[in-house]
Write a protein that holds these residues in place. Structure first.
Motif, PDB file in Angstrom:
ATOM      1  N   ASN A  17       1.798   9.826  -6.775  1.00  0.00           N
ATOM      2  CA  ASN A  17      -0.063  10.286  -6.658  1.00  0.00           C
ATOM      3  C   ASN A  17      -0.454   9.850  -7.478  1.00  0.00           C
ATOM      4  O   ASN A  17      -0.665  11.161  -8.292  1.00  0.00           O
ATOM      5  N   ALA A  18      -1.718   8.682  -7.851  1.00  0.00           N
ATOM      6  CA  ALA A  18      -2.302   8.849  -9.217  1.00  0.00           C
ATOM      7  C   ALA A  18      -3.594   9.835  -8.774  1.00  0.00           C
ATOM      8  O   ALA A  18      -3.784  10.714 -10.300  1.00  0.00           O
ATOM      9  N   PRO A  67       3.433   5.239   9.044  1.00  0.00           N
ATOM     10  CA  PRO A  67       3.735   4.343   9.386  1.00  0.00           C
ATOM     11  C   PRO A  67       3.119   2.302   8.815  1.00  0.00           C
ATOM     12  O   PRO A  67       2.535   2.554   9.651  1.00  0.00           O
ATOM     13  N   ALA A  68       3.471   2.040   8.137  1.00  0.00           N
ATOM     14  CA  ALA A  68       2.625   0.900   8.280  1.00  0.00           C
ATOM     15  C   ALA A  68       1.938   0.828   6.685  1.00  0.00           C
ATOM     16  O   ALA A  68       1.434   0.176   5.519  1.00  0.00           O
ATOM     17  N   LEU A  69       1.056   1.778   7.272  1.00  0.00           N
ATOM     18  CA  LEU A  69      -0.368   1.891   6.612  1.00  0.00           C
ATOM     19  C   LEU A  69       0.191   2.496   4.701  1.00  0.00           C
ATOM     20  O   LEU A  69      -0.495   2.170   3.986  1.00  0.00           O
ATOM     21  N   ASP A  70       1.300   3.306   5.238  1.00  0.00           N
ATOM     22  CA  ASP A  70       1.864   3.727   3.168  1.00  0.00           C
ATOM     23  C   ASP A  70       2.002   2.419   2.543  1.00  0.00           C
ATOM     24  O   ASP A  70       1.989   2.515   1.699  1.00  0.00           O
ATOM     25  N   SER A  71       2.796   1.640   3.372  1.00  0.00           N
ATOM     26  CA  SER A  71       2.627   0.236   2.531  1.00  0.00           C
ATOM     27  C   SER A  71       1.871  -0.791   2.054  1.00  0.00           C
ATOM     28  O   SER A  71       1.861  -1.345   0.804  1.00  0.00           O
ATOM     29  N   LEU A  72       1.180  -0.507   2.764  1.00  0.00           N
ATOM     30  CA  LEU A  72      -0.230  -1.077   2.682  1.00  0.00           C
ATOM     31  C   LEU A  72      -1.358  -0.001   1.093  1.00  0.00           C
ATOM     32  O   LEU A  72      -1.788  -0.375   0.920  1.00  0.00           O
ATOM     33  N   ASN A  73      -1.024   1.070   1.706  1.00  0.00           N
ATOM     34  CA  ASN A  73      -1.324   1.739   0.052  1.00  0.00           C
ATOM     35  C   ASN A  73      -0.411   1.668  -0.581  1.00  0.00           C
ATOM     36  O   ASN A  73      -1.570   1.395  -1.678  1.00  0.00           O
ATOM     37  N   ASP A  74       0.756   1.858  -0.649  1.00  0.00           N
ATOM     38  CA  ASP A  74       0.837   1.323  -1.765  1.00  0.00           C
ATOM     39  C   ASP A  74       0.807  -0.093  -2.850  1.00  0.00           C
ATOM     40  O   ASP A  74       0.862  -0.368  -3.804  1.00  0.00           O
ATOM     41  N   VAL A  75       0.579  -0.471  -1.936  1.00  0.00           N
ATOM     42  CA  VAL A  75       0.008  -2.498  -2.808  1.00  0.00           C
ATOM     43  C   VAL A  75      -0.749  -2.461  -3.220  1.00  0.00           C
ATOM     44  O   VAL A  75      -1.269  -2.494  -4.721  1.00  0.00           O
ATOM     45  N   VAL A  76      -2.046  -0.827  -3.053  1.00  0.00           N
ATOM     46  CA  VAL A  76      -3.391  -1.058  -3.216  1.00  0.00           C
ATOM     47  C   VAL A  76      -2.939  -0.228  -4.624  1.00  0.00           C
ATOM     48  O   VAL A  76      -3.937  -0.300  -5.726  1.00  0.00           O
ATOM     49  N   PHE A 130       7.731   4.365 -11.824  1.00  0.00           N
ATOM     50  CA  PHE A 130       7.674   5.130 -10.670  1.00  0.00           C
ATOM     51  C   PHE A 130       7.027   5.041  -9.417  1.00  0.00           C
ATOM     52  O   PHE A 130       7.750   4.704  -8.078  1.00  0.00           O
ATOM     53  N   HIS A 131       6.050   3.816  -9.473  1.00  0.00           N
ATOM     54  CA  HIS A 131       5.338   3.379  -8.436  1.00  0.00           C
ATOM     55  C   HIS A 131       6.355   2.443  -7.462  1.00  0.00           C
ATOM     56  O   HIS A 131       6.231   2.727  -6.403  1.00  0.00           O
ATOM     57  N   VAL A 132       7.020   1.582  -8.797  1.00  0.00           N
ATOM     58  CA  VAL A 132       7.761   0.344  -7.902  1.00  0.00           C
ATOM     59  C   VAL A 132       9.327   1.064  -7.046  1.00  0.00           C
ATOM     60  O   VAL A 132       9.053   0.703  -5.884  1.00  0.00           O
ATOM     61  N   VAL A 133       9.810   2.359  -7.299  1.00  0.00           N
ATOM     62  CA  VAL A 133      10.355   2.967  -6.763  1.00  0.00           C
ATOM     63  C   VAL A 133      10.147   3.348  -5.468  1.00  0.00           C
ATOM     64  O   VAL A 133      10.632   3.493  -3.812  1.00  0.00           O
ATOM     65  N   LYS A 134       9.108   3.388  -5.826  1.00  0.00           N
ATOM     66  CA  LYS A 134       8.152   4.313  -4.461  1.00  0.00           C
ATOM     67  C   LYS A 134       7.909   3.575  -3.163  1.00  0.00           C
ATOM     68  O   LYS A 134       8.382   3.625  -2.372  1.00  0.00           O
ATOM     69  N   ALA A 135       7.386   2.653  -4.095  1.00  0.00           N
ATOM     70  CA  ALA A 135       7.370   1.260  -3.308  1.00  0.00           C
ATOM     71  C   ALA A 135       8.459   0.815  -2.560  1.00  0.00           C
ATOM     72  O   ALA A 135       7.979   0.098  -0.902  1.00  0.00           O
TER      73      ALA A 135
END
Length: 214
Positions: A17-18, A67-76, A130-135
């Motif tokens: 979490n940034a 769900p789904a929005l969380d993956s889009l959030n990870d891209v951002v 850690f972000h990559v693992v989370k995403a």
């Protein structure tokens, strides 16, 4: 050494979490003497910065649990979280000489305007990992639970980010234990994701074989 451990813990937390580590650093630096920020990082404790981080934290907190929005959030967040990791590590490093972190040989060339760029880069890379693992893990968990796990997992990630940030600031010596545990968990997640993908491919092949011509 403690400043290095503080930066390491904050950068790790930023990968989940940034805004939690950034906001904690800003608040604690503004209202206490626990995090004496260097001149290049005092903007973190400015009221406008703190208000902006609070708003962004609320938005990210909500988006990451759908769900789904969380993956889009990870891209951002692919840009935001590593940036936060670099900032928090750099801010922590500003309390000591750069040579303590990067070595005397690199200290002369890695500093510009009071910023320990070696620490900033290290923090960004740690947070990115850690972000990559989370995403990568989130879509698998969503698929396995039909989206039910998204808010629970996201909340746990927020809790880990908060507790890691608090420990990094108040008891940085604990990061010696916490950071390896986070790395081991990240390795487990990656291996688990790979195993699930292999099992799915095996099932798909079996289904294709059974449905093929006799």
């Amino acid at each position: 050494m403690f400043a290095t451990l503080t930066g390491l813990g904050l950068a790790s937390a930023s990968g989940l979490n940034a805004y939690v580590p950034l906001l904690l650093v800003g608040l604690i630096a503004r209202f206490t003497e626990l995090v004496p920020l260097g001149p290049s990082w005092t903007w973190l404790e400015h009221p406008i910065t703190l208000i902006s981080l609070t708003v962004l934290l609320v938005v990210e907190f909500a988006a990451d649990k759908i769900p789904a929005l969380d993956s889009l959030n990870d891209v951002v967040q692919t840009v935001v979280r590593p940036s936060a990791g670099g900032i928090t590590f750099g801010a922590g490093a500003s309390t000591v000489e750069l040579a303590e972190i990067t070595g005397e040989a690199s200290g002369a060339v890695a500093t510009s305007g009071g910023v320990a760029w070696g620490a900033v880069i290290a923090g960004a890379l740690i947070a990115l990992a850690f972000h990559v693992v989370k995403a990568l893990a989130r879509p698998v968990m969503n698929a396995m639970s039909f989206g039910v796990a998204a808010p629970v997992v996201s909340f746990l990630e927020d809790v880990v980010s908060f507790l890691t940030s608090v420990m990094a600031i108040l008891l940085p010596v604990l990061i010696i234990i916490v950071f390896p545990l986070m790395v081991l968990f990240a390795v487990w997640v990656v291996r688990r994701r790979r195993r699930i993908r292999e099992e799915r491919r095996s099932v798909d092949r079996e289904g294709h074989d059974l449905g093929g011509p006799a």
